[in-house]
Scaffold this motif. Structure first.
Motif, short mmCIF file in Angstrom:
data_model
loop_
_atom_site.label_atom_id
_atom_site.label_comp_id
_atom_site.label_asym_id
_atom_site.label_seq_id
_atom_site.Cartn_x
_atom_site.Cartn_y
_atom_site.Cartn_z
N GLY A 41 -19.03 -53.88 -57.53
CA GLY A 41 -18.65 -52.78 -58.42
C GLY A 41 -18.92 -53.02 -59.89
O GLY A 41 -19.30 -52.11 -60.62
N LEU A 88 -16.06 -57.97 -53.52
CA LEU A 88 -16.19 -56.55 -53.82
C LEU A 88 -16.30 -56.29 -55.32
O LEU A 88 -16.99 -55.36 -55.74
N PHE A 143 -9.93 -45.11 -56.04
CA PHE A 143 -9.42 -46.28 -55.30
C PHE A 143 -8.38 -47.05 -56.12
O PHE A 143 -7.47 -47.65 -55.55
N HIS A 180 -14.60 -45.00 -57.18
CA HIS A 180 -13.98 -46.25 -57.66
C HIS A 180 -12.69 -45.96 -58.41
O HIS A 180 -11.67 -46.62 -58.17
N ARG A 216 -10.28 -49.73 -48.26
CA ARG A 216 -10.89 -48.43 -48.57
C ARG A 216 -12.21 -48.61 -49.32
O ARG A 216 -13.19 -47.93 -49.04
N ILE A 217 -12.23 -49.52 -50.29
CA ILE A 217 -13.46 -49.77 -51.06
C ILE A 217 -14.55 -50.28 -50.13
O ILE A 217 -15.69 -49.79 -50.15
N SER A 218 -14.20 -51.25 -49.29
CA SER A 218 -15.18 -51.81 -48.37
C SER A 218 -15.72 -50.75 -47.41
O SER A 218 -16.93 -50.68 -47.16
N ARG A 269 -6.35 -50.87 -50.75
CA ARG A 269 -7.38 -50.56 -51.74
C ARG A 269 -8.68 -51.26 -51.38
O ARG A 269 -9.75 -50.63 -51.35
N ARG A 304 -20.43 -57.13 -49.00
CA ARG A 304 -19.44 -56.22 -48.41
C ARG A 304 -19.02 -56.71 -47.04
O ARG A 304 -17.85 -56.73 -46.69
#
Length: 178
Positions: free
Chosen positions: A153, A149, A42, A39, A54-56, A51, A130
């Motif tokens: 987190g 998202l 990112f 995290h 990439r997180i997903s 960003r 997600r």
């Protein structure tokens, strides 16, 4: 069915306990790594769209990796709960409590199982959020995707980390209690 579980546990006790522990480690450790290592990395991606993508993607990979371990953990939990004989030590055939200490341990088994099930439901909800975020990203809705998202987190992963640590501690306590 109960006799079969007793037999499986008697013959594969070490393997079952190992699979249970390693499953907890992978699941909880994966969430800790994602929340506190990945995290933060990112956040250094400058483009909000990149960003979020990439997180997903990282969450999707995490969920693919941990899902088999979640299933193994739940199966081994049931096998151990039956195989270790906590119920038989706590209550008789008529459901009368025969040992108060054993009954407390038996109840703790159910609490621990409930924690893992709550975590599994939370994981399922995270996967849904997600997936919804991916669909929003495909439509160009970065604000909506970020909202989905962010819930994962900020709230859902930390909740599962806390619950997982509590469940692991309970497992250690129960292992040393009998």
């Amino acid at each position: 069915m109960k006799e079969l579980i007793y037999e499986i546990f008697a013959n594969y006790r070490t393997e079952i306990v190992f699979l249970h522990v390693i499953s907890a480690v992978v699941w909880v450790g994966g969430m800790i790594s994602m929340r506190f290592a990945a995290h933060n990395s990112f956040l250094h991606i400058e483009s909000p769209l990149n960003r979020l993508e990439r997180i997903s993607h990282a969450l999707k990979r995490l969920f693919v990796i941990v899902t088999p371990f979640v299933i193994i953990l739940i199966i081994t939990a049931v096998i151990m709960a039956v195989g270790l004989g906590f119920r038989e030590a706590a209550v008789d055939a008529d459901h009368n409590v025969i040992d108060e200490t054993a009954m407390v341990l038996y109840n703790l088994i159910h609490i621990k199982e409930a924690i893992w099930m709550l975590m599994a439901m939370n994981l399922g909800l995270m996967a849904i959020f997600r997936s919804q975020a991916d669909k929003l990203l495909d439509k160009g809705d970065t604000r909506g995707a970020k909202t989905k998202l962010s819930r994962i987190g900020k709230y859902m992963v930390p909740l599962n980390i806390i619950l997982g640590i509590v469940a692991i501690y309970m497992g250690v306590f129960l292992r040393n209690a009998y």
